[in-house]
Write a protein that holds these residues in place. Structure first.
Motif, PDB file in Angstrom:
ATOM      1  N   ASP A  82      73.917  28.062 -39.360  1.00 44.02           N
ATOM      2  CA  ASP A  82      74.032  28.688 -38.036  1.00 44.02           C
ATOM      3  C   ASP A  82      74.138  27.651 -36.922  1.00 44.02           C
ATOM      4  OD1 ASP A  82      73.873  31.136 -39.262  1.00 44.02           O
ATOM      5  OD2 ASP A  82      71.760  31.475 -38.763  1.00 44.02           O
ATOM      6  N   ALA A  83      73.469  26.502 -37.101  1.00 47.55           N
ATOM      7  CA  ALA A  83      73.453  25.471 -36.052  1.00 47.55           C
ATOM      8  C   ALA A  83      74.609  24.482 -36.180  1.00 47.55           C
ATOM      9  CB  ALA A  83      72.126  24.717 -36.100  1.00 47.55           C
ATOM     10  N   GLY A  84      75.409  24.613 -37.223  1.00 46.53           N
ATOM     11  CA  GLY A  84      76.486  23.643 -37.433  1.00 46.53           C
ATOM     12  C   GLY A  84      75.961  22.262 -37.765  1.00 46.53           C
ATOM     13  N   THR A  85      74.827  22.223 -38.439  1.00 42.43           N
ATOM     14  CA  THR A  85      74.171  20.951 -38.766  1.00 42.43           C
ATOM     15  C   THR A  85      74.941  20.223 -39.875  1.00 42.43           C
ATOM     16  OG1 THR A  85      72.016  21.834 -38.157  1.00 42.43           O
ATOM     17  CG2 THR A  85      72.029  19.916 -39.628  1.00 42.43           C
ATOM     18  N   ARG A  86      75.069  18.904 -39.714  1.00 43.91           N
ATOM     19  CA  ARG A  86      75.699  18.075 -40.742  1.00 43.91           C
ATOM     20  C   ARG A  86      74.693  17.169 -41.434  1.00 43.91           C
ATOM     21  NH1 ARG A  86      79.186  14.500 -39.115  1.00 43.91           N
ATOM     22  NH2 ARG A  86      78.766  14.550 -36.881  1.00 43.91           N
ATOM     23  N   PHE A  87      73.610  16.807 -40.728  1.00 47.12           N
ATOM     24  CA  PHE A  87      72.560  15.973 -41.312  1.00 47.12           C
ATOM     25  C   PHE A  87      71.206  16.455 -40.813  1.00 47.12           C
ATOM     26  CE2 PHE A  87      76.233  13.233 -41.735  1.00 47.12           C
ATOM     27  CZ  PHE A  87      76.039  12.625 -42.972  1.00 47.12           C
ATOM     28  N   VAL A  88      70.205  16.361 -41.697  1.00 38.64           N
ATOM     29  CA  VAL A  88      68.840  16.777 -41.374  1.00 38.64           C
ATOM     30  C   VAL A  88      67.907  15.585 -41.534  1.00 38.64           C
ATOM     31  CG1 VAL A  88      66.918  18.289 -41.995  1.00 38.64           C
ATOM     32  CG2 VAL A  88      69.279  19.130 -42.192  1.00 38.64           C
ATOM     33  N   LEU A  89      67.113  15.317 -40.488  1.00 42.74           N
ATOM     34  CA  LEU A  89      66.018  14.360 -40.610  1.00 42.74           C
ATOM     35  C   LEU A  89      64.816  15.105 -41.172  1.00 42.74           C
ATOM     36  CD1 LEU A  89      65.988  12.217 -37.320  1.00 42.74           C
ATOM     37  CD2 LEU A  89      66.214  11.344 -39.647  1.00 42.74           C
ATOM     38  N   ALA A  90      64.499  14.847 -42.429  1.00 40.98           N
ATOM     39  CA  ALA A  90      63.295  15.425 -43.042  1.00 40.98           C
ATOM     40  C   ALA A  90      62.130  14.530 -42.676  1.00 40.98           C
ATOM     41  CB  ALA A  90      63.468  15.503 -44.559  1.00 40.98           C
TER      42      ALA A  90
END
Length: 438
Positions: A11-19
């Motif tokens: 939904d956010a168009g995220t390409r990378f996530v900082l875990a």
């Protein structure tokens, strides 16, 4: 049904996530996970060598920490990098929540509050300085025109930092945090940007996220955003003031309400006074957690600054709308705990405050007359003194051990070693005082 991490990233168009998670010192640790691997992140987490992370209670021989994401904390931050998001994680080891993880500790205290019949709510005031590193390695205020002896609330100082402040404010509002004020604080180069209170875990997550945002946004403009409690000896230090309240079944329990008139004049219930009493009774031990660095005690030990006031408590007292106390009561809905500073780990600080407050409620602790406290004993003068107080307080140590035994002893050892590492260094003050004195 709550949205999954996969739904949220799409939904956010995220390409990378900082875990992301923090260690006991508050250091933010993360792995950058591409959205193509979000299914694996959501189901198995992402692994870390725990000893390499820092203060997480592990040795090199120990099994991996697995950071398990909490989808409720998902935070898109495209204003930092296009397509980037943060998700806060709970470290696990061998399939179990890791007791040394600050977020795990806070969740244990939230459950302890629930067991006592309460839901905790927290607001946080994040103070910080904007600085620059000089060619000779020294630091100075980023705004060279910020030289007034009393710069607090100066409209010109806010305007000169307009681009930075409005970028941060816009980011907070896009995230739904309801930023409602941005101001120049009492020290030259010092600012505060406020957001609405929330449940305890959400607020702690937001403090960590905000520190990250402030650091990155400042760096884009060649500045350093520091949360160090006292970067300048003659200027006001940075606090992390916590606004605390409780509800029971959604109903606020701090206002006197149906209990009748409050003869102390603050409009508070017996429950609220018990909560205050618990915090005051354990304040000296709490300082090891909410003011956890050597530098913290340059702030609480300051008599005054160039502005004329330190704005830091020296005694464990409480009062009404009076900022000289350890606990300020601005209204009947909440209390403000002013002992913490910018170096505090928000998960641990909130957990410790809740643990002390709930203990006070259970024992109906009387905080004493308004304007005073339970004793006239001053807060610890150094980190070493605070650690000594911490180690002898079973309530506060019990907070850190809430998810598993051994954490409090480990934390005390870390902090004692930190003090002696500082103590073994030779300062410029010593050279100035002793080099040719004898």
């Amino acid at each position: 049904m709550a949205p999954t991490l996969q739904d949220l990233t799409a939904d956010a168009g995220t390409r990378f996530v900082l875990a992301l998670f923090v260690d006991l010192r508050g250091k933010p640790c993360a792995k950058l996970v591409p959205v193509e691997a979000v299914d694996l992140l959501a189901t198995e987490g992402v692994g870390f060598a725990g000893y390499a992370v820092g203060a997480m209670g592990q040795e090199p021989k120990d099994p991996d920490l697995m950071a398990i994401p909490d989808p409720a904390s998902f935070t898109p931050v495209p204003f930092i990098k296009d397509g980037l998001a943060i998700v806060h994680c709970d470290p696990h080891v061998n399939g179990q929540p890791w007791p040394y993880a600050p977020r795990v500790i806070l969740k244990s205290l939230i459950q302890r509050c629930a067991d006592a019949g309460f839901e905790p709510w927290v607001g946080a005031e994040v103070e910080y300085f904007l600085l620059r590193r000089n060619d000779n390695g020294s630091i100075s205020v980023a705004d060279t025109a910020d030289t007034a002896s009393q710069p607090c609330y100066d409209a010109r100082g806010v305007t000169r930092m307009y681009d930075h402040l409005t970028t941060v404010s816009t980011a907070m509002n896009k995230l739904g945090w309801s930023n409602y004020a941005n101001d120049h604080e009492d020290g030259n180069g010092q600012f505060e940007q406020n957001f609405k209170f929330a449940d305890a875990l959400t607020t702690a997550d937001r403090v960590i996220t905000l520190r990250y945002l402030l650091s990155m946004i400042a760096a884009e403009r060649g500045m350093i955003a520091t949360f160090m409690p006292k970067p300048f000896g003659d200027k006001t230090g940075s606090g992390l003031h916590l606004h605390l309240s409780l509800t029971s079944g959604g109903t606020p329990v701090f206002p006197a309400g149906g209990e009748g008139l409050d003869d102390r004049g603050l409009g508070l219930s017996d429950t609220a006074y018990g909560f205050i009493g618990g915090i005051l009774e354990h304040a000296c031990a709490l300082q090891a957690v909410v003011a956890p660095t050597v530098n913290s005690y340059k702030r609480t030990g300051a008599v005054s600054t160039s502005s004329g006031a330190s704005w830091a408590p020296r005694l464990p007292t409480y009062g009404g709308n009076d900022r000289t106390h350890y606990i300020r009561v601005p209204d009947s809905d909440r209390i403000e705990m002013r002992g913490g500073d910018g170096s505090a780990n928000p998960y641990l600080a909130i957990a410790a405050a809740l643990g002390a407050g709930i203990d006070g409620i259970k024992r109906s602790t009387d905080p004493g007359a308004v304007g005073s406290g339970l004793s006239t004993r001053a807060l610890p003068p150094t980190l070493l003194h605070a650690v000594d107080e911490f180690e002898t307080d079973p309530v506060v140590t019990g907070v850190l051990d809430a998810a598993g035994a051994g954490v409090a002893t480990y934390f005390a050892t870390l902090k004692r070693e930190e003090f002696f590492a500082y103590h073994s260094s030779v300062s410029s003050w010593e050279l100035d005082s002793y080099l040719t004195a004898f």
